[in-house]
Design a protein around this motif. Structure first.
Motif, PDB file in Angstrom:
ATOM      1  N   LYS A  33      11.832  -0.450  43.294  1.00 15.11           N
ATOM      2  CA  LYS A  33      12.757  -0.879  44.345  1.00 15.11           C
ATOM      3  C   LYS A  33      12.022  -1.411  45.563  1.00 15.11           C
ATOM      4  CE  LYS A  33      16.103   2.682  42.957  1.00 15.11           C
ATOM      5  NZ  LYS A  33      16.785   3.944  43.362  1.00 15.11           N
ATOM      6  N   THR A  34      10.975  -0.710  45.981  1.00  9.55           N
ATOM      7  CA  THR A  34      10.226  -1.093  47.174  1.00  9.55           C
ATOM      8  C   THR A  34       8.733  -0.976  46.880  1.00  9.55           C
ATOM      9  OG1 THR A  34      10.459   1.189  47.994  1.00  9.55           O
ATOM     10  CG2 THR A  34      12.009  -0.449  48.837  1.00  9.55           C
ATOM     11  N   SER A  78       5.527   1.598  48.205  1.00  7.34           N
ATOM     12  CA  SER A  78       6.041   2.882  48.681  1.00  7.34           C
ATOM     13  C   SER A  78       4.980   3.982  48.565  1.00  7.34           C
ATOM     14  CB  SER A  78       7.286   3.264  47.872  1.00  7.34           C
ATOM     15  OG  SER A  78       7.741   4.548  48.209  1.00  7.34           O
ATOM     16  N   ASP A 100       9.001   1.782  52.817  1.00  6.55           N
ATOM     17  CA  ASP A 100       8.522   0.516  53.362  1.00  6.55           C
ATOM     18  C   ASP A 100       7.082   0.592  53.867  1.00  6.55           C
ATOM     19  OD1 ASP A 100      10.992  -0.779  52.925  1.00  6.55           O
ATOM     20  OD2 ASP A 100      11.801   0.160  54.737  1.00  6.55           O
ATOM     21  N   ASN A 149       4.434  -0.323  52.372  1.00  2.93           N
ATOM     22  CA  ASN A 149       3.748  -1.560  52.017  1.00  2.93           C
ATOM     23  C   ASN A 149       2.243  -1.342  51.852  1.00  2.93           C
ATOM     24  OD1 ASN A 149       3.756  -4.255  51.325  1.00  2.93           O
ATOM     25  ND2 ASN A 149       3.475  -4.974  53.429  1.00  2.93           N
TER      26      ASN A 149
END
Length: 501
Positions: free
Chosen positions: A398-399, A402, A494, A496
């Motif tokens: 999803k992200t 993470s 988030d 990153n």
């Protein structure tokens, strides 16, 4: 419960008094939350661990060993075909199911001609079929310890391999899927290193003989020894060409030690895991660099653990810290003693209900990926211990990038950390959101020696259909507030982090 209510609940945890022992004596109210800065290096991988780190063991102990710790818990007689046990054991997947323990070197396999069995220590082929079927139903990788003492008269005597040979031949002929076989259990003081190595070479030849296709051949794993770097120095060069994983057993404490409950939440006690594992890992990497590193048996205390200690919330301080320590040392499997049996069991031997460490292991699998990251903080590890990883695959999908941070607060102080301090900020992001998983005792009194545990505001227990509850985190923004004497996880979707994308 909405965010405001959770904040109020955490605030109450910080300012109220805490019951710090099972007798109900209250400590003084803790001071206000201390601000802590946490930094995770998202640009380099510290270590790589296994996706099946959360694993469990079955043992051979008879009912009369430290009763009632092992009542009907020998894998030779344990009930394993009920839906509740199968369902809960399957939650360890993709982990390992290890069948071992000291009595594994007493066990005789009821196939072909063999010596007389001792009562309770004769494994029928019907039971063997049932054990393999259980591992298949639960989707766990089955690891079985072979009896390396069969017919061995002394430390330098050769092993009578005929019973194990017949057992392996039966297993191959019936196409029973087994992930790996171990040889010996804690026999470094009873068998010379070179003699044990001969037994490993014997088993390797059997595996090649009965499983000529390397793709289906079981792994060769061992020597399942208590911490002894000197023994590994002698043993591993003699088997480095055939061994797939090197296993060691680590028990930090002693089950009969009355001081154990107080020790578990001290940095000195928790640091023993790293100081024990690190030199063993170095020897394994030096002498058998192609082999994986496994923890074959482990718990907060040996001698069957300790009732009302190693099966309670208190054990989680050791368990989560040991998982993190193992992962940071590139350990690929962490076989908890036990899944069922003793006072350190993950599932209650009578009810099969999960003990707190079971839920902690589930969350590790759900949240922590296999890439471990370096993490530091402005607070001493004698108070707050942290482990960081690229988040599990479900979050990365999803992200990407993470990061998950596991925390263990062994202090009587609450800590407050800004989410933005958890990782190196990217593009000036100051208001990173978090998904938080706070684990606290579930008895409402913060009694550490309870078998109940809460995740955020919810008591963790099976529903009326014996199914696990949802174990969702709380999506928040703002400071992460860590309660005294608690542990858990914080996901920063988030973050990153470069190595996680």
């Amino acid at each position: 419960m909405d965010h405001w209510m959770l904040n109020e609940m955490i605030h109450l945890l910080v300012v109220t008094t805490f019951c710090l022992c099972e007798c109900g004596v209250l400590a003084q109210p803790p001071p206000p939350a201390q601000t802590v800065t946490v930094s995770v290096n998202g640009s380099a991988v510290l270590a790589t661990t296994g996706a099946g780190l959360f694993s469990g063991n079955f043992d051979w102990h008879l009912n009369n060993e430290e009763p009632p710790a092992w009542d009907n818990c020998s894998i030779n007689i344990m009930k394993i075909n009920d839906t509740k046990t199968i369902y809960l054991a399957s939650q360890l997947s993709p982990g390992h199911l290890r069948i071992g323990g000291s009595e594994g070197d007493v066990m005789i396999y009821d196939i072909g001609e063999h010596l007389p069995c001792k009562p309770g220590f004769c494994l029928s082929m019907d039971r063997w079929q049932q054990i393999v079927a259980f591992s298949q139903e639960t989707d766990l990788k089955l690891v079985f310890g072979l009896n390396c003492m069969y017919g061995r008269a002394n430390k330098s005597a050769q092993w009578d391999k005929r019973n194990s040979d017949a057992f392996l031949q039966y297993t191959a002929q019936h196409k029973l899927p087994v992930y790996g076989f171990e040889v010996c259990n804690e026999k470094q003081g009873q068998v010379h290193a070179d003699v044990m190595a001969d037994s490993y070479q014997d088993v390797h030849e059997m595996l090649v003989k009965y499983w000529p296709d390397v793709a289906t051949r079981p792994k060769l794993i061992g020597p399942d020894e208590n911490p002894n770097a000197g023994f590994l120095e002698e043993f591993l060069p003699l088997v480095a060409d055939v061994i797939d994983a090197v296993t060691v057993h680590i028990y930090t404490g002693y089950g009969l030690d009355h001081n154990l409950p107080a020790q578990i939440t001290t940095g000195q006690y928790l640091d023993k895991y790293q100081s024990t594992l690190a030199p063993l890992a170095k020897v394994i990497n030096d002498k058998a660099p192609k082999a994986e590193i496994w923890i074959g048996e482990t718990a907060a205390a040996w001698h069957s653990g300790q009732m009302n200690t190693t099966n309670t919330f208190l054990s989680g301080f050791w368990y989560l810290d040991a998982l993190g320590t193992a992962a940071n040392n590139n350990v690929q499997a962490f076989c908890r003693q036990t899944l069922i049996g003793g006072y350190y069991e993950l599932l209650n031997r009578t009810t099969r209900d999960p003990n707190p460490d079971f839920y902690t292991g589930l969350l590790w699998n759900k949240l922590m990926g296999t890439k471990m990251l370096h993490v530091t903080s402005t607070v001493s590890r004698s108070s707050l211990r942290l482990y960081a990883a690229c988040s599990a695959a479900s979050f990365q999908a999803k992200t990407p990038g993470s990061v998950t941070v596991a925390f263990i607060n062994i202090a009587d102080t609450a800590f407050s950390a800004s989410p933005a301090s958890l990782v190196h900020r990217i593009d000036g992001k100051e208001n990173l959101g978090t998904i938080e998983y706070h684990l606290i005792p579930g008895d409402g009194q913060m009694t550490l020696r309870t078998t109940q545990m809460m995740l955020n505001d919810k008591l963790l227990e099976l529903d009326e259909n014996n199914k696990l509850p949802a174990m969702d985190g709380l999506v928040r923004s703002g400071p992460v507030l860590i309660a005294p004497k608690s542990y858990g996880f914080v996901v920063v979707p988030d973050a990153n982090a470069d190595v996680c994308t």
